[in-house]
Write an enzyme that holds these catalytic residues in place. Structure first.
Site, PDB file in Angstrom:
ATOM      1  CG  ASN A  64      -8.081   2.121   2.048  1.00 13.16           C
ATOM      2  OD1 ASN A  64      -8.630   2.123   3.139  1.00 13.16           O
ATOM      3  ND2 ASN A  64      -7.110   1.278   1.726  1.00 13.16           N
ATOM      4  CD1 TRP A  65     -10.654   8.142   3.504  1.00 13.44           C
ATOM      5  CD2 TRP A  65     -12.054   8.465   5.224  1.00 13.44           C
ATOM      6  NE1 TRP A  65     -11.576   9.082   3.111  1.00 13.44           N
ATOM      7  CE2 TRP A  65     -12.446   9.293   4.142  1.00 13.44           C
ATOM      8  CE3 TRP A  65     -12.798   8.507   6.404  1.00 13.44           C
ATOM      9  CZ2 TRP A  65     -13.551  10.151   4.224  1.00 13.44           C
ATOM     10  CZ3 TRP A  65     -13.900   9.366   6.487  1.00 13.44           C
ATOM     11  CH2 TRP A  65     -14.266  10.173   5.406  1.00 13.44           C
ATOM     12  CE  LYS A  66      -3.906   2.984   2.716  1.00 13.91           C
ATOM     13  NZ  LYS A  66      -2.551   2.766   2.280  1.00 13.91           N
TER      14      LYS A  66
ATOM     15  CG  HIS B 141      -5.443  -2.607   0.737  1.00 12.07           C
ATOM     16  ND1 HIS B 141      -4.225  -2.425   1.360  1.00 12.07           N
ATOM     17  CD2 HIS B 141      -5.682  -1.479   0.035  1.00 12.07           C
ATOM     18  CE1 HIS B 141      -3.763  -1.218   1.050  1.00 12.07           C
ATOM     19  NE2 HIS B 141      -4.640  -0.625   0.249  1.00 12.07           N
TER      20      HIS B 141
ATOM     21  CD  GLU C 204      -1.911  -0.477   3.626  1.00 13.69           C
ATOM     22  OE1 GLU C 204      -3.019  -0.250   4.134  1.00 13.69           O
ATOM     23  OE2 GLU C 204      -1.295   0.357   2.932  1.00 13.69           O
TER      24      GLU C 204
ATOM     25  CD  GLU D 181      -4.565  -0.300  -4.213  1.00 12.24           C
ATOM     26  OE1 GLU D 181      -4.752   0.910  -4.111  1.00 12.24           O
ATOM     27  OE2 GLU D 181      -4.641  -1.089  -3.259  1.00 12.24           O
TER      28      GLU D 181
ATOM     29  N   GLY E 253       1.649   4.067  -0.705  1.00 13.66           N
ATOM     30  CA  GLY E 253       2.133   4.838   0.437  1.00 13.66           C
ATOM     31  C   GLY E 253       3.608   5.188   0.361  1.00 13.66           C
TER      32      GLY E 253
ATOM     33  CB  SER F 195       2.150   7.145  -4.774  1.00 15.63           C
ATOM     34  OG  SER F 195       2.725   6.480  -3.659  1.00 15.63           O
TER      35      SER F 195
ATOM     36  N   GLY G 148      -5.212   6.210  -1.113  1.00 19.16           N
ATOM     37  CA  GLY G 148      -4.964   6.179   0.321  1.00 19.16           C
ATOM     38  C   GLY G 148      -4.666   7.584   0.827  1.00 19.16           C
ATOM     39  N   GLY G 149      -3.380   7.916   0.918  1.00 19.10           N
ATOM     40  CA  GLY G 149      -2.937   9.182   1.515  1.00 19.10           C
ATOM     41  C   GLY G 149      -3.685  10.414   1.016  1.00 19.10           C
TER      42      GLY G 149
END
Ligand code: PEP
Length: 252
Positions: free
Chosen positions: A10-12, A94, A96, A164, A170, A210, A231-232
């Site tokens: 997920n490149w956000k 998600h 966020e 998640e 994150g 993470s 993500g990251g």
């Protein structure tokens, strides 16, 4: 049963057009077999990333979608538009979007149903906040969020649940292997009761929060963990592919 793990990036709201293309190409070059791999770039780069993935087994995903087919919905994107660009999976719920953008359960549920009804693969994200975990509400929260699926799921291949924990996204603080396995097993049991043991057995449940190359081996080796939503670490091909490789090793 043996499920093929699914590792999705997920490149956000990250990358530029050129770094997105570069990253997609690097993922294609290093993609391993024995695991499903996908990337979800920002909407505006879907077309360019789709072209970079063309001819490979790496799937193209979207981070969000709207519930309507077309019309006066300024700024929104429909499932038909996503399908036009070769998208095969879409996220709903998600954390966020729930906690930063304020999406309510009804909207998440409507989006989830829209994605599934369009013939796309749905990744429904669920997970508790730290306050909810501390108050021993993890299972209640996750069960309620799974209720956003309704009763319309019939094809387990097009349903993926991403567990998640919000406190792990994150933050650099991942769930322990035992915490992840406990939540994943609970999700599978809940799906077995709501739908059928057979459906629950086939649904992939990703861990997200993470996930990194140095914790991937142990987390992905848990019995009910079928890959990850990342993500990251998905913003660098090397770390993303190392996690995909760990998923293959875990399946052996
Ligand atoms: C995510 O956003 O779904 C996620 C898991 O992020 P990170 O890997 O950065 O924690």
């Amino acid at each position: 049963m043996k499920r093929v793990s699914f590792v999705a990036g997920n490149w956000k709201m990250n990358t530029t057009r050129s770094t997105a293309i570069e990253l997609a190409r690097a993922v294609v070059r290093g993609a391993v077999s024995g695991v499903e791999i996908g990337v979800a770039p920002p909407f505006v780069y879907l077309d360019a990333v789709g072209a970079a993935l063309a001819g490979s087994a790496v799937k193209l995903g979207a981070q969000d979608v709207y519930t309507e087919k077309s019309g006066a919905f300024t700024g929104e994107i429909s499932t038909d538009m996503l399908k036009d660009l070769g998208v095969s999976f879409v996220l709903a719920g998600h954390s966020e979007r729930r906690h930063v953008l304020g999406e309510k359960p009804d909207l998440v549920s409507h989006k989830a149903r829209t994605i599934y009804a369009a013939g796309l693969t749905l990744i429904l994200c669920v997970g508790e906040t730290l306050a909810q975990r501390d108050a021993n509400e993890t299972f209640t929260v996750v069960r309620t969020q799974l209720g956003e699926l309704g009763t319309w799921v019939t094809d387990p291949q097009r349903l993926v649940i991403a567990y998640e924990p919000v406190w792990a996204i994150g933050t650099g603080r991942n769930a322990t292997d035992a915490q992840a396995q406990e939540a994943h097993a609970f999700i599978r049991q809940t799906l077995a009761k709501t739908y059928s043991p057979d459906l629950a057995d086939h649904v992939r449940i990703q861990y997200g929060g993470s996930l990194k190359p140095d914790n991937a081996n142990a987390l992905l080796a848990q019995a009910d963990v079928d890959g990850g939503l990342i993500g990251g670490a998905s913003l660098k091909a090397e770390s993303f592919l190392a996690i995909a490789t760990a998923a293959v090793a875990a399946a052996r």
